[in-house]
Write an enzyme that holds these catalytic residues in place. Structure first.
Site, PDB file in Angstrom:
ATOM      1  N   ASP A 292      46.539  36.630  51.087  1.00  0.00           N
ATOM      2  CA  ASP A 292      46.772  36.258  49.704  1.00  0.00           C
ATOM      3  C   ASP A 292      45.451  36.450  48.949  1.00  0.00           C
ATOM      4  O   ASP A 292      44.407  36.729  49.531  1.00  0.00           O
ATOM      5  CB  ASP A 292      47.294  34.807  49.613  1.00  0.00           C
ATOM      6  CG  ASP A 292      48.026  34.545  48.310  1.00  0.00           C
ATOM      7  OD1 ASP A 292      48.815  33.602  48.257  1.00  0.00           O
ATOM      8  OD2 ASP A 292      47.817  35.319  47.339  1.00  0.00           O
TER       9      ASP A 292
HETATM   10  C1  GLC Z   1      48.673  34.735  44.064  1.00  0.00           C
HETATM   11  C2  GLC Z   1      49.842  34.163  44.834  1.00  0.00           C
HETATM   12  C3  GLC Z   1      50.651  35.205  45.560  1.00  0.00           C
HETATM   13  C4  GLC Z   1      50.607  36.529  44.806  1.00  0.00           C
HETATM   14  C5  GLC Z   1      49.175  37.027  44.848  1.00  0.00           C
HETATM   15  C6  GLC Z   1      49.009  38.354  44.089  1.00  0.00           C
HETATM   16  O1  GLC Z   1      47.576  33.875  44.178  1.00  0.00           O
HETATM   17  O2  GLC Z   1      49.568  33.117  45.758  1.00  0.00           O
HETATM   18  O3  GLC Z   1      51.987  34.699  45.685  1.00  0.00           O
HETATM   19  O4  GLC Z   1      51.483  37.458  45.410  1.00  0.00           O
HETATM   20  O5  GLC Z   1      48.252  36.071  44.337  1.00  0.00           O
HETATM   21  O6  GLC Z   1      49.292  38.172  42.743  1.00  0.00           O
END
Ligand code: GLC
Length: 748
Positions: A292
């Site tokens: 993430d």
């Molecule tokens: C965010 C979220 C995740 C998302 C990622 C990219 O922090 O936790 O669900 O896909 O970043 O945007």
């Protein structure tokens, strides 16, 4: 001839990639693709290999009002040090980035472009929690398919969806993004969304690589506070939080995303047991794992890495193949290989997984497969996609209360008051994660939907009640006057869309601001009152549930909000949604979920020393699986076809359902099981099957379920999945509480 040209010749003369990826998603290894990966790996330097594991984010330029390619990013691309971008979208922009990656790098390896396409791209569908209220996996597959069709015309190959986190705590704002509290419903919706996003296979240019997230148990954050510590037993992890991920993997999901949170002291993003032992050794997952956002770097905050290099090493060693947005992999992994801390074999395996997906997508043969400027405006918000959005939105609405059959209202009502800033909001119905493309102008508001539904002679009195942050009462007078002057009132209350979703936990989940006071003032007008909730989580609405005659849960329904809500309000659509999550009476009840354990002292009325609160019943305000209809259904004649069943066999259970009301309607027939006595305590009920059926007035149907006894197991204290002989109860009903009961004996 340079090595690069040599490689290109290899790709051009090799068998067509179509034969490499006929399967849906990444469920098996294809020898043709593996040979291509081997050949490419043999040409790559260590830096180029690590480059494939590096994902950069598009950089928004306020002056240019668009994402721009920075010099640093361009240089990294030319050196082959970027494998993917997120948040770079649009055919022109992705073509521009891809051209540089393919033409100006030594090995011409194409990029893969990712975006959070969570519940639609331009056609914004109901939020996933709303869609789960439909209990209609086909609907979920359809909305994901339409989202993929739209997104794939804008240069996007990969979506960071479905989010499949089980959530038992509605204080957690991301409960809006998932399918609620149950592993079985969550698994069915996860698999459906993977099928929808990935379509008939990666060879199909309208397919997106799906990404099951956030692996794992992100929804178990203590106190429902986002990113907070998760400390659960491995049995609870395996039996409650992992099943939807397993369902996604079995459905062929191409990627997973590692979560921010720790589990019992080990952050998911450095959790070898999770990312390698369970995901790959036990489940056989063949795709790749992306971290993430900056989760690799956050291993230092977690306190399990002392340096950025150590964080990078821990993440890739645990099984995180791609690093989102920190560049720690390209900065530190080459030296780790040099020192031997990271083996070349381990590096090659991570790179192989990424290249495998890129080959399966056909990006080497056609790097611009998703760059279709001519399609962009053609595929978005079509009549077909709007129609699908309206159907799904309608199925997602849950009728919570309808005293004295106040609903449906009459279309020729003389004067109708519509109150609430949310009733006239074009932004909030989009919900959280409407992303780059969701547009307010595409939204039909509740007020617009009602105006389009009522007769020409109906007078609509609109009053906002309180402004959009629900903080002032200056609009109360106008609202009360409208209520007093109307034959009926539709009052829309709830949350703005930014009060749920990421980093949006709430410690008090009542109606925000002064809304409850507004409800009471409007209620005091004494005219028939319908409450429409617009929200991203269960709300503690005990006063409303006790006093307001009719209550509709509409969540955030996307572009067709107003048409769907109006169809239910005026009876063109008989509501059929069922709650995918329990509604607590107060925050003090949390966590509260239907598949709880019995304890050694289950609640007994009038007995002091049993498990209860002094000030509340143990039951939720509205239970899991609950939802009303404008008609009524009777359940009778539950039959268990075999009273003794051998392990590994199945048993058929049936029920008769009759529409005992005056209009056609859908009901969701739910099957629950309970293992009476086992080596570990078992939930009092576990959802084991469901079926949405349509019945005309007086019509009856016999609904049959085949219970696979192999699915009656659990992970015991040795972490073995076991199905134990003994008595099993079965429950069937239209929700998790009002059920008929039967049983059978499972034998060795
Ligand atoms: C965010 C979220 C995740 C998302 C990622 C990219 O922090 O936790 O669900 O896909 O970043 O945007």
């Amino acid at each position: 001839m340079s090595r690069g040209n040599l490689f290109l010749i290899f790709v051009l003369v090799s068998p067509s990639w179509e034969i490499c990826c006929s399967q849906r998603g990444v469920t098996s290894i294809d020898p043709v693709i593996e040979r291509k990966v081997d050949s490419l790996l043999a040409l790559m330097t260590v830096e180029e290999k690590v480059g494939q594991l590096n994902q950069l984010a598009g950089q928004w330029d306020e002056n240019a009002r668009r994402v721009i390619l920075t010099d640093e990013q361009r240089n990294l691309m030319k050196r082959g040090l970027v494998g993917s971008f997120l948040n770079v979208t649009g055919s022109e922009l992705t073509r521009e980035f891809q051209r540089i990656a393919v033409n100006e790098s030594r090995l011409h390896i194409p990029l893969i472009f990712a975006l959070d396409v969570i519940h639609g791209l331009r056609t914004t569908f109901p939020i996933p929690l709303a869609e789960a209220s439909s209990w209609d996996p086909e609907a979920a597959e359809m909305s994901a398919r339409i989202a993929a069709r739209e997104a794939s015309a804008f240069g996007i190959n990969w979506t960071f969806a479905p989010m499949v986190d089980i959530a038992r705590d509605p204080r957690w704002g991301r409960i809006a993004e998932g399918s609620g509290e149950d592993p079985y419903l969550g698994s069915m919706m996860a698999a459906a969304r993977v099928r929808g996003f990935q379509g008939s296979g990666f060879h199909d240019s309208t397919s997106l690589v799906a990404c099951a997230k956030h692996f794992a148990a992100y929804g178990a954050a203590e106190a429902g506070r986002d990113y907070n510590t998760v400390d659960i037993s491995e049995q609870t992890l395996r039996d409650i939080y992992l099943p939807p991920f397993r369902a996604a993997v079995d459905a062929g999901v191409g990627t997973l995303m590692s979560a921010f949170n720790e589990i019992a002291g080990v952050p998911s993003t450095a959790n070898h047991k999770l990312l390698t032992t369970i995901l790959r050794s036990e489940w056989g997952f063949k795709g790749f794992v992306v971290s993430d956002w900056e989760a690799v770097e956050e291993l230092q905050e977690h306190g399990i890495a002392g340096t950025p290099g150590e964080a990078a090493l821990k993440a890739i060693t645990a099984g995180v193949d791609m690093d989102m947005a920190t560049q720690l992999y390209i900065k530190h992994l080459p030296e780790m290989v040099e020192s031997g801390a990271l083996s070349m074999g381990a590096l090659n395996e991570a790179v192989r997984r990424v290249l495998r997906v890129k080959f399966a997508l056909g990006l080497f043969e056609n790097p611009y497969r998703n760059c279709h400027p001519e399609l962009e405006n053609e595929v978005v918000v079509t009549a077909q996609s709007r129609g699908a959005a309206r159907k799904i939105a309608g199925e997602s609405i849950v009728l919570l209360k309808n005293a004295n059959a106040l609903l449906p209202l009459k279309k020729d009502i003389r004067t109708l008051a519509v109150i609430g800033s949310l009733a006239n909001s074009k932004v909030d119905p989009l919900g959280p994660w409407a992303g780059f493309f969701g547009r307010p102008e595409d939204v039909v508001t509740v007020l617009e939907g009602i105006k389009a539904k009522v007769s020409a002679n109906t007078q609509i009195l609109y009053a906002r009640g309180c402004e959009s942050r629900f903080s002032d009462t200056t609009g109360f007078g106008e609202a009360v006057r409208a209520a007093q002057g109307a034959d009926a009132i539709v009052l829309v209350v709830g949350e703005t869309r930014d009060m749920s979703g990421e980093a949006s936990s709430r410690s008090d989940i009542g109606l925000p601001g002064v809304q409850e006071e507004l409800v009471k003032r409007v209620y005091a007008a004494g005219h028939p009152l319908v409450l429409v909730l617009m929200n991203g989580r269960p709300l503690t609405i005990a006063w409303e549930a006790a006093n307001i005659p009719a209550i509709i849960e509409s969540w955030f329904l996307g572009v067709e909000t107003g048409n769907a809500v109006a169809s239910v309000l005026f009876g063109d659509l008989n509501p059929s949604g069922k709650l995918p999550v329990s509604f607590p009476r107060t925050v003090g009840q949390i966590p509260i979920y239907y598949n709880h354990k019995n304890t050694g002292r289950p609640f007994v009325e009038k007995e002091k020393y049993t498990s209860k609160f002094l000030d509340l019943p143990n039951t939720p305000l509205f239970p899991f699986g609950y939802g009303m209809s404008y008609t009524s259904f009777s359940y009778s004649n539950l039959r268990v076809m075999s009273l003794k069943v051998r392990k590994h066999e199945s048993v058929t259970v049936s029920i008769e359902v009759k529409n005992t009301g005056a209009q056609a309607g859908d009901d969701v027939v739910q099957l629950y099981v309970h293992d009476d006595v086992a080596s570990n305590t078992r939930p009092v009920k576990e959802l084991n099957g469901f079926r949405r059926i349509t019945l005309n007035p007086e019509e009856s149907k016999t609904v049959e379920f085949t219970v696979d006894t192999d699915r009656l197991g659990f992970h015991n204290s040795d972490m073995k999945y076991v199905v134990e002989p003994g008595k099993f109860k079965v429950f069937i009903g239209g929700n998790s509480v009002d059920c008929l009961e039967g049983s059978f004996e499972l034998t060795e």
